[in-house]
Design a protein around this motif. Sequence first.
Motif, PDB file in Angstrom:
ATOM      1  N   VAL A  74       0.884  -1.137   0.007  1.00 30.35           N
ATOM      2  CA  VAL A  74       0.085   0.089  -0.008  1.00 30.35           C
ATOM      3  C   VAL A  74       0.917   1.167   0.044  1.00 30.35           C
ATOM      4  O   VAL A  74       2.083   1.219   0.469  1.00 30.35           O
ATOM      5  CB  VAL A  74      -0.667  -0.020   1.276  1.00 30.35           C
ATOM      6  N   ASP A  75       0.558   2.163  -0.725  1.00 29.23           N
ATOM      7  CA  ASP A  75       1.280   3.498  -0.714  1.00 29.23           C
ATOM      8  C   ASP A  75       1.078   4.103   0.711  1.00 29.23           C
ATOM      9  O   ASP A  75       0.086   4.362   1.053  1.00 29.23           O
ATOM     10  CB  ASP A  75       0.495   4.512  -1.947  1.00 29.23           C
ATOM     11  N   GLU A  76       2.189   4.591   1.318  1.00 29.39           N
ATOM     12  CA  GLU A  76       2.169   5.056   2.414  1.00 29.39           C
ATOM     13  C   GLU A  76       1.197   6.449   2.652  1.00 29.39           C
ATOM     14  O   GLU A  76       0.647   6.621   3.777  1.00 29.39           O
ATOM     15  CB  GLU A  76       3.569   5.623   2.909  1.00 29.39           C
TER      16      GLU A  76
ATOM     17  N   ARG B  28      -8.501   9.432  -5.408  1.00 26.06           N
ATOM     18  CA  ARG B  28      -7.418   9.982  -5.074  1.00 26.06           C
ATOM     19  C   ARG B  28      -6.226   8.782  -5.492  1.00 26.06           C
ATOM     20  O   ARG B  28      -5.289   9.196  -6.058  1.00 26.06           O
ATOM     21  CB  ARG B  28      -7.379  10.424  -3.558  1.00 26.06           C
ATOM     22  N   PRO B  29      -6.159   7.483  -4.923  1.00 24.92           N
ATOM     23  CA  PRO B  29      -4.989   6.613  -5.077  1.00 24.92           C
ATOM     24  C   PRO B  29      -5.007   6.024  -6.689  1.00 24.92           C
ATOM     25  O   PRO B  29      -3.896   6.127  -7.210  1.00 24.92           O
ATOM     26  CB  PRO B  29      -5.495   5.664  -4.269  1.00 24.92           C
ATOM     27  N   VAL B  30      -6.314   6.158  -7.336  1.00 27.69           N
ATOM     28  CA  VAL B  30      -6.114   5.725  -8.461  1.00 27.69           C
ATOM     29  C   VAL B  30      -5.683   6.744  -9.617  1.00 27.69           C
ATOM     30  O   VAL B  30      -4.800   6.351 -10.335  1.00 27.69           O
ATOM     31  CB  VAL B  30      -7.642   5.202  -9.073  1.00 27.69           C
TER      32      VAL B  30
ATOM     33  N   LYS C 247      -2.273  12.391  -0.153  1.00 28.03           N
ATOM     34  CA  LYS C 247      -2.030  12.038   1.407  1.00 28.03           C
ATOM     35  C   LYS C 247      -3.342  12.485   2.142  1.00 28.03           C
ATOM     36  O   LYS C 247      -3.144  12.213   3.429  1.00 28.03           O
ATOM     37  CB  LYS C 247      -0.618  12.818   1.769  1.00 28.03           C
ATOM     38  N   VAL C 248      -4.045  13.095   1.812  1.00 25.71           N
ATOM     39  CA  VAL C 248      -5.420  13.588   2.602  1.00 25.71           C
ATOM     40  C   VAL C 248      -5.779  12.454   3.308  1.00 25.71           C
ATOM     41  O   VAL C 248      -6.537  12.331   4.442  1.00 25.71           O
ATOM     42  CB  VAL C 248      -6.366  14.450   1.828  1.00 25.71           C
TER      43      VAL C 248
ATOM     44  N   ILE D  24      -6.966  11.777   6.927  1.00 24.98           N
ATOM     45  CA  ILE D  24      -8.121  11.566   7.632  1.00 24.98           C
ATOM     46  C   ILE D  24      -8.136  10.259   8.369  1.00 24.98           C
ATOM     47  O   ILE D  24      -8.773  10.225   9.645  1.00 24.98           O
ATOM     48  CB  ILE D  24      -9.093  11.168   6.497  1.00 24.98           C
ATOM     49  N   LEU D  25      -7.463   9.454   8.062  1.00 23.77           N
ATOM     50  CA  LEU D  25      -7.455   7.978   8.942  1.00 23.77           C
ATOM     51  C   LEU D  25      -6.732   8.254  10.108  1.00 23.77           C
ATOM     52  O   LEU D  25      -6.858   7.878  11.327  1.00 23.77           O
ATOM     53  CB  LEU D  25      -6.797   7.064   8.316  1.00 23.77           C
TER      54      LEU D  25
END
Length: 337
Positions: A105-107, A273-275, A282-283, A287-288
């Motif tokens: 997963v992208d950090e 956002r990731p796609v 990075k938002v 959020i997480l």
Amino acid sequence: MKAVAVTPGLQVEDPRSFQDTERTVPIPGDRDLLVKIEAISVNPIDTKVRRRSPKTPSGSDVIGWDAAGTVVAIGKGVSHFTLGDHVYYAGSIQRPGANAEYHLVDERIAARMPQSLSFAEAAALPLTALTAWETLFHNFQLPLGLDSLDRTVLVGASAGGVGSMALQLARVLTNAQLIGTASRQESSAWAKSMGAHHVVDHRSSLIDQVHEVAPDGVTDIISSQATDLHFSEYAELLAPRGKITILDSPTSVNILELKGKSVSLHWENVFTRPVHQTSDMKVQGRILEDVARLVDSGLVRTTLRQEIAGINAANLRTAHEVLESGTQIGKLVLTGF
């Protein structure tokens, strides 16, 4: 490594729909975390992708978007995590999924999971928390605190994963009036425990029920399922310049029903956002992080409702059957290989 593969296009009853398999452990790219998966959650998107034919969006036959685990390796460009961190995330639909012992997963779209939760409790949260947060605070631009007193939010299917998180986040962070929809006594009780001020029955006409508690209608609506069925009612219930966010894929709505009131329609796709590798990707990690703080402060709780021990083909088939039945309350999580 162990993994569970799907055969896209098959019904869940087909024994070939899920298969236990072995795969090579992936190697982290520049911004990637390699995560040893401890728990995964199942969402409606999983069932939709599995039923697609002939292939999944990523091209991989390993799906699953919602995970919690331990970082065991990092890419050379990683700057926010270290080995041993316990993380949670939804991931990207264009990469192989998390139904495997190890996952990349992208950090930027991951965060350290709440310290007060188990892996199973944490895995229930990411996808639905991100969806709810982006809907409430990005699409609706719902003000925090007292500034939202003039807002009334109708949360469709409010006992589901997204509904449960939307109610909690809105109840804790705003002063909006919250109306949930549900169809059973059990799901209605759950929605109220998540923060709904009122719950209406979506099996009956929504208009009269909602007007009983909100005579002027509602300012915002989250429609996560059955949008085709309820869209005209939503159009009537929405106040002028109101907002509606749609999560499912309706095929027969007439958006001109919104024009007279200048209602704005938003789509919500947690994978946008990731796609598309957006500049603000990075938002989602932030959020997480915020959700984790709310959980550890005791303001938000996990939506884990059912836990199944063992991430394997048989148990994933069972989990998909439960989701496709339309009766799931909260979230269903599988733990451990």
